[in-house]
Design a protein around this motif. Sequence first.
Motif, short mmCIF file in Angstrom:
data_model
loop_
_atom_site.label_atom_id
_atom_site.label_comp_id
_atom_site.label_asym_id
_atom_site.label_seq_id
_atom_site.Cartn_x
_atom_site.Cartn_y
_atom_site.Cartn_z
N LEU A 15 -53.55 7.17 -19.23
CA LEU A 15 -54.99 6.96 -19.12
C LEU A 15 -55.46 6.88 -17.67
CD1 LEU A 15 -54.37 6.28 -22.12
CD2 LEU A 15 -56.23 4.62 -22.00
N SER A 16 -54.60 6.43 -16.78
CA SER A 16 -54.92 6.41 -15.36
C SER A 16 -54.12 7.54 -14.71
CB SER A 16 -54.60 5.05 -14.74
OG SER A 16 -55.07 4.97 -13.42
N SER A 17 -53.84 7.46 -13.42
CA SER A 17 -53.22 8.58 -12.73
C SER A 17 -51.70 8.61 -12.90
CB SER A 17 -53.55 8.52 -11.24
OG SER A 17 -53.03 7.34 -10.66
N PHE A 18 -51.16 9.83 -12.80
CA PHE A 18 -49.72 10.04 -12.73
C PHE A 18 -49.41 10.49 -11.32
CE2 PHE A 18 -46.09 13.17 -13.57
CZ PHE A 18 -45.13 12.19 -13.42
N SER A 19 -48.62 9.69 -10.62
CA SER A 19 -48.32 9.97 -9.22
C SER A 19 -46.82 10.19 -9.04
CB SER A 19 -48.79 8.81 -8.33
OG SER A 19 -48.59 9.11 -6.97
N CYS A 20 -46.49 11.35 -8.47
CA CYS A 20 -45.08 11.66 -8.17
C CYS A 20 -44.97 12.28 -6.79
CB CYS A 20 -44.47 12.56 -9.25
SG CYS A 20 -45.34 14.12 -9.53
N ALA A 21 -45.67 11.70 -5.84
CA ALA A 21 -45.64 12.19 -4.46
C ALA A 21 -44.25 12.02 -3.86
CB ALA A 21 -46.67 11.45 -3.62
N ALA A 22 -43.74 13.10 -3.26
CA ALA A 22 -42.44 13.08 -2.59
C ALA A 22 -41.29 12.72 -3.54
CB ALA A 22 -42.44 12.14 -1.39
N THR A 23 -41.50 12.92 -4.82
CA THR A 23 -40.46 12.66 -5.81
C THR A 23 -39.50 13.85 -5.87
OG1 THR A 23 -41.99 11.31 -7.08
CG2 THR A 23 -40.04 12.09 -8.24
N ARG A 24 -38.23 13.57 -6.03
CA ARG A 24 -37.22 14.62 -6.10
C ARG A 24 -36.67 14.70 -7.52
NH1 ARG A 24 -33.29 12.73 -1.50
NH2 ARG A 24 -34.31 10.75 -1.95
N PHE A 25 -37.07 15.76 -8.22
CA PHE A 25 -36.60 16.00 -9.58
C PHE A 25 -35.45 17.01 -9.50
CE2 PHE A 25 -41.13 14.95 -10.06
CZ PHE A 25 -41.11 13.98 -11.04
N HIS A 26 -34.22 16.54 -9.61
CA HIS A 26 -33.07 17.43 -9.53
C HIS A 26 -32.87 18.20 -10.84
CE1 HIS A 26 -31.39 16.11 -5.62
NE2 HIS A 26 -32.00 14.97 -5.92
N GLY A 27 -33.14 17.56 -11.96
CA GLY A 27 -33.01 18.20 -13.26
C GLY A 27 -34.34 18.76 -13.73
N PRO A 28 -34.35 19.44 -14.87
CA PRO A 28 -35.59 20.00 -15.39
C PRO A 28 -36.59 18.91 -15.78
CG PRO A 28 -33.82 20.19 -17.00
CD PRO A 28 -33.19 19.73 -15.74
N VAL A 29 -37.87 19.26 -15.68
CA VAL A 29 -38.95 18.33 -16.00
C VAL A 29 -39.76 18.91 -17.15
CG1 VAL A 29 -41.01 17.15 -15.15
CG2 VAL A 29 -39.06 17.52 -13.63
N ASP A 30 -40.01 18.09 -18.17
CA ASP A 30 -40.80 18.54 -19.33
C ASP A 30 -42.10 17.74 -19.38
OD1 ASP A 30 -41.80 19.53 -21.67
OD2 ASP A 30 -39.97 19.20 -22.84
N LEU A 31 -43.22 18.42 -19.11
CA LEU A 31 -44.56 17.84 -19.21
C LEU A 31 -45.36 18.50 -20.32
CD1 LEU A 31 -45.67 17.44 -15.48
CD2 LEU A 31 -45.78 15.63 -17.20
N ALA A 32 -44.70 19.22 -21.19
CA ALA A 32 -45.40 19.98 -22.23
C ALA A 32 -46.26 19.06 -23.09
CB ALA A 32 -44.39 20.71 -23.11
N GLY A 33 -47.53 19.43 -23.23
CA GLY A 33 -48.42 18.67 -24.10
C GLY A 33 -48.85 17.33 -23.56
N ALA A 34 -48.54 17.04 -22.30
CA ALA A 34 -48.95 15.75 -21.71
C ALA A 34 -50.46 15.75 -21.46
CB ALA A 34 -48.20 15.50 -20.42
N THR A 35 -51.06 14.56 -21.57
CA THR A 35 -52.48 14.39 -21.27
C THR A 35 -52.60 13.37 -20.15
OG1 THR A 35 -53.07 14.83 -23.58
CG2 THR A 35 -54.74 13.78 -22.20
N LEU A 36 -53.09 13.82 -18.99
CA LEU A 36 -53.18 12.97 -17.81
C LEU A 36 -54.66 12.74 -17.52
CD1 LEU A 36 -50.47 14.81 -15.65
CD2 LEU A 36 -50.14 13.07 -17.43
N LEU A 37 -55.19 11.65 -18.05
CA LEU A 37 -56.64 11.42 -17.98
C LEU A 37 -57.11 11.00 -16.60
CD1 LEU A 37 -57.14 9.63 -21.42
CD2 LEU A 37 -57.69 11.98 -20.84
N GLY A 38 -56.23 10.44 -15.79
CA GLY A 38 -56.62 9.97 -14.47
C GLY A 38 -56.20 10.89 -13.34
N GLY A 39 -55.69 12.06 -13.67
CA GLY A 39 -55.30 13.01 -12.64
C GLY A 39 -53.81 13.04 -12.38
#
Length: 207
Positions: free
Chosen positions: A129-153
Amino acid sequence: MTPMSPQELRAALTAPFVPGEALDLRARRITGALDLSGQSLCGFDLTGSVFEGRVTLAGATCLGLTWFRDCVFEQGLDGGGAVFAHDLRCDGAEFRGDACLKGAEMRGTCVLDAAVLRQETDLAGTEILSSFSCAATRFHGPVDLAGATLLGGLWAEGAIFQSGVNASDAEVYGRTWLRRITGADDRGGSCHASLMEQITPYGYMWT
């Protein structure tokens, strides 16, 4: 760092929730697997703690602050279907196993800034409902955001998606910030371009 058994931590976290209060449990070493499936949890701050076993929050309801800042999850985290009534903060954390928040509902912010995720990150169907923040985050494995709803950006300044990201049918309301993202998609193309193609934005997009 103070050793603490999973049983001791479970007893502390399942105490009655008091609005405006959070348990100070910083710098603990949890000595085994922690299963909080389906539990109602009070607010807590576990900043700087190490979890030797897997942490399971599947279906749990976190009624207060849920702070795992600068923590180490040696066997990963499962928060699938959990409800977070306030902020979930994992900034600076290291996930040596997978991180699953599939279908979770977050009524505050979800912060992964500068975190390191060694294996798969599953955020499919997550509603924030608020923001999703992943600044400077290191995702070594695959990331699944399919169908996600990010209401706060979405704030992803400088994020690294080393193994690509699936954001099909993901919707972002508010600001979408994708500047300086690096990484490749599963077809060997640009992860930055792939995200731009997949996300449906309902606000401004900075790329």
